[in-house]
Write a protein that holds these residues in place. Structure first.
Motif, short mmCIF file in Angstrom:
data_model
loop_
_atom_site.label_atom_id
_atom_site.label_comp_id
_atom_site.label_asym_id
_atom_site.label_seq_id
_atom_site.Cartn_x
_atom_site.Cartn_y
_atom_site.Cartn_z
N ALA A 30 0.84 -1.20 0.00
CA ALA A 30 0.00 0.00 0.00
C ALA A 30 0.88 1.25 0.00
N ALA A 31 1.94 1.23 0.79
CA ALA A 31 2.87 2.37 0.82
C ALA A 31 3.54 2.55 -0.53
N ALA A 32 3.89 1.46 -1.21
CA ALA A 32 4.51 1.54 -2.53
C ALA A 32 3.53 2.13 -3.54
N THR A 33 2.25 1.77 -3.42
CA THR A 33 1.22 2.31 -4.31
C THR A 33 1.11 3.82 -4.14
N LEU A 34 1.06 4.28 -2.89
CA LEU A 34 0.95 5.72 -2.63
C LEU A 34 2.17 6.47 -3.13
N ALA A 35 3.35 5.91 -2.94
CA ALA A 35 4.58 6.55 -3.42
C ALA A 35 4.58 6.63 -4.95
N TYR A 36 4.08 5.58 -5.60
CA TYR A 36 4.04 5.56 -7.06
C TYR A 36 3.05 6.59 -7.58
N GLN A 37 1.91 6.73 -6.93
CA GLN A 37 0.95 7.75 -7.33
C GLN A 37 1.58 9.14 -7.25
N GLU A 38 2.35 9.39 -6.20
CA GLU A 38 3.06 10.67 -6.07
C GLU A 38 4.05 10.86 -7.21
N GLU A 39 4.75 9.78 -7.58
CA GLU A 39 5.71 9.84 -8.69
C GLU A 39 5.01 10.15 -10.00
N VAL A 40 3.87 9.50 -10.26
CA VAL A 40 3.10 9.79 -11.47
C VAL A 40 2.70 11.27 -11.49
N GLY A 41 2.22 11.75 -10.36
CA GLY A 41 1.81 13.15 -10.26
C GLY A 41 2.97 14.11 -10.50
N TRP A 42 4.11 13.80 -9.91
CA TRP A 42 5.28 14.66 -10.07
C TRP A 42 5.72 14.69 -11.54
N ARG A 43 5.73 13.53 -12.19
CA ARG A 43 6.12 13.45 -13.61
C ARG A 43 5.13 14.22 -14.49
N ALA A 44 3.85 14.17 -14.15
CA ALA A 44 2.84 14.92 -14.93
C ALA A 44 3.07 16.42 -14.79
N ARG A 45 3.33 16.88 -13.58
CA ARG A 45 3.60 18.31 -13.38
C ARG A 45 4.89 18.72 -14.10
N GLN A 46 5.91 17.86 -14.02
CA GLN A 46 7.18 18.13 -14.69
C GLN A 46 7.00 18.22 -16.21
N ALA A 47 6.08 17.41 -16.76
CA ALA A 47 5.82 17.41 -18.20
C ALA A 47 4.95 18.61 -18.62
N GLY A 48 4.51 19.40 -17.66
CA GLY A 48 3.72 20.59 -17.99
C GLY A 48 2.26 20.32 -18.28
N VAL A 49 1.75 19.21 -17.78
CA VAL A 49 0.34 18.89 -18.01
C VAL A 49 -0.51 19.81 -17.11
N PRO A 50 -1.41 20.60 -17.69
CA PRO A 50 -2.22 21.52 -16.88
C PRO A 50 -3.40 20.80 -16.22
N ARG A 51 -4.09 21.54 -15.37
CA ARG A 51 -5.31 21.02 -14.75
C ARG A 51 -6.39 20.87 -15.82
N MET A 52 -7.00 19.70 -15.85
CA MET A 52 -8.08 19.43 -16.80
C MET A 52 -9.41 19.66 -16.08
N THR A 53 -10.29 20.40 -16.73
CA THR A 53 -11.56 20.71 -16.08
C THR A 53 -12.72 19.91 -16.66
N GLY A 54 -12.47 19.18 -17.74
CA GLY A 54 -13.53 18.41 -18.37
C GLY A 54 -13.10 17.00 -18.67
N PRO A 55 -13.87 16.32 -19.50
CA PRO A 55 -13.58 14.92 -19.80
C PRO A 55 -12.32 14.75 -20.64
N VAL A 56 -11.63 13.63 -20.39
CA VAL A 56 -10.41 13.31 -21.14
C VAL A 56 -10.45 11.84 -21.55
N SER A 57 -9.64 11.54 -22.56
CA SER A 57 -9.39 10.13 -22.88
C SER A 57 -7.95 9.85 -22.47
N LEU A 58 -7.72 8.63 -22.02
CA LEU A 58 -6.39 8.23 -21.54
C LEU A 58 -5.88 7.04 -22.34
N GLY A 59 -4.59 7.05 -22.54
CA GLY A 59 -3.88 5.89 -23.05
C GLY A 59 -2.86 5.52 -21.98
#
Length: 121
Positions: A30-59
């Protein structure tokens, strides 16, 4: 033309683990999952992904080097929750579609790749 963003999280992808109240501190997975979620979030911010306010598709593409892997739904959930942690998605229910190619692949270069596309209304 749709607006698209890409995020790459290097290293072995960590599938989402279902957690019950109180497990976050006691269960190492569970701790590894939470740390990985933080890593995903950090990488998204680093990539310049803005806040999305509507629907998105994901790959979501999880690249692993061997048969020790989680299931696809848990890799997708880890990506969604990481994007929510980063504030990219206000709520993971804004992921309305999954694009072709979402899946688990074998590659010596382990990583998680996430593509985000704004759905035009």
């Amino acid at each position: 033309m749709p607006v698209r963003y890409s995020v790459t999280v290097p290293g072995r992808p960590v599938p989402k683990k279902a957690m019950r109240r109180g497990q976050k501190r006691q269960d190492p997975r569970a701790a590894a999952t939470l740390a990985y979620q933080e890593e995903v979030g950090w990488r998204a911010r680093q990539a310049g992904v803005p806040r999305m306010t509507g629907p998105v598709s994901l790959g979501v593409r999880a690249y692993v080097k061997d048969d020790r892997r989680g299931d696809l739904a848990n890799y997708v959930k880890a990506a969604e929750d990481g994007l929510q942690v980063a504030g990219v998605l206000r709520n993971d229910r804004h992921a309305m579609r999954y694009v072709d190619g979402t899946g688990i692949y074998y590659d010596a270069n382990e990583r998680l790749e996430i593509d985000i596309e704004v759905i035009e209304r």
